[in-house]
Scaffold this motif. Structure first.
Motif, PDB file in Angstrom:
ATOM      1  N   ALA A   1       0.869  -1.184   0.000  1.00 42.50           N
ATOM      2  CA  ALA A   1       0.000   0.000   0.000  1.00 42.50           C
ATOM      3  C   ALA A   1       0.897   1.222   0.000  1.00 42.50           C
ATOM      4  O   ALA A   1       2.090   1.123   0.306  1.00 42.50           O
TER       5      ALA A   1
ATOM      6  N   GLU B   1     -14.682  -5.703  -3.201  1.00 44.66           N
ATOM      7  CA  GLU B   1     -14.390  -4.276  -3.401  1.00 44.66           C
ATOM      8  C   GLU B   1     -13.079  -3.848  -2.738  1.00 44.66           C
ATOM      9  O   GLU B   1     -12.961  -2.761  -2.198  1.00 44.66           O
ATOM     10  N   ARG B   2     -12.076  -4.710  -2.801  1.00 46.59           N
ATOM     11  CA  ARG B   2     -10.760  -4.427  -2.191  1.00 46.59           C
ATOM     12  C   ARG B   2     -10.158  -3.121  -2.721  1.00 46.59           C
ATOM     13  O   ARG B   2      -9.640  -2.319  -1.960  1.00 46.59           O
ATOM     14  N   GLU B   3     -10.200  -2.944  -4.036  1.00 47.47           N
ATOM     15  CA  GLU B   3      -9.609  -1.730  -4.617  1.00 47.47           C
ATOM     16  C   GLU B   3     -10.282  -0.479  -4.082  1.00 47.47           C
ATOM     17  O   GLU B   3      -9.620   0.525  -3.804  1.00 47.47           O
ATOM     18  N   ALA B   4     -11.587  -0.513  -3.932  1.00 49.16           N
ATOM     19  CA  ALA B   4     -12.316   0.642  -3.382  1.00 49.16           C
ATOM     20  C   ALA B   4     -11.913   0.900  -1.936  1.00 49.16           C
ATOM     21  O   ALA B   4     -11.788   2.042  -1.511  1.00 49.16           O
TER      22      ALA B   4
ATOM     23  N   PHE C   1      -8.968   0.259  -0.558  1.00 51.60           N
ATOM     24  CA  PHE C   1      -7.636   0.867  -0.577  1.00 51.60           C
ATOM     25  C   PHE C   1      -7.714   2.327  -1.034  1.00 51.60           C
ATOM     26  O   PHE C   1      -7.030   3.189  -0.476  1.00 51.60           O
ATOM     27  N   ALA C   2      -8.527   2.615  -2.022  1.00 57.47           N
ATOM     28  CA  ALA C   2      -8.686   3.994  -2.502  1.00 57.47           C
ATOM     29  C   ALA C   2      -9.270   4.881  -1.408  1.00 57.47           C
ATOM     30  O   ALA C   2      -8.821   6.016  -1.218  1.00 57.47           O
TER      31      ALA C   2
END
Length: 123
Positions: A7, A110-113, A115-116
């Motif tokens: 990250a 929704e892992r990417e969301a 992290f964002a």
């Protein structure tokens, strides 16, 4: 067990699996290191593999939370990756109890969301 994921430096991302025990001290050490480098950090915690906590692990977790009691403003965005259930509900409740921290839960898809969202904390 706690493992860390890649990250941005101002985001701490951890994945839990199995039972959390008193030996799982890496999270607090990593948190301290990042707080030394950044005024604010985002947090991503994936608890989809969490199988519980030992009593000693719970005590250690509570000590860590009290350690940062006056510094919760430094964690403005907390993303909790969780399946439906008790732990997801607990995360949402904590978010309502600590107004200076925005806690959102995300399904594993929704892992990417997640992290964002945590990366919006700044740095």
């Amino acid at each position: 067990m706690i493992t860390f994921e890649d990250a941005p430096d101002h985001v701490i991302a951890a994945r839990t699996s199995g039972k959390i025990t008193a030996e799982d001290k890496a999270f607090v050490a990593e948190l301290d290191a990042r707080l030394a480098r950044h005024d604010k950090i985002g947090v991503v915690t994936d608890i989809t593999g969490l199988d519980g906590m030992t009593f000693d692990g719970l005590v250690q977790d509570m000590r860590a939370e009290f350690k940062y009691l006056g510094e919760w403003h430094r964690f403005p965005k907390v993303a909790l990756i969780a399946s439906d259930g008790f732990l997801k509900g607990m995360g949402e409740t904590v978010g309502r109890l600590v107004p200076q921290v925005e806690v959102r839960t995300f399904p594993p898809t929704e892992r990417e969301a997640a992290f964002a969202f945590a990366a919006e904390a700044g740095g």
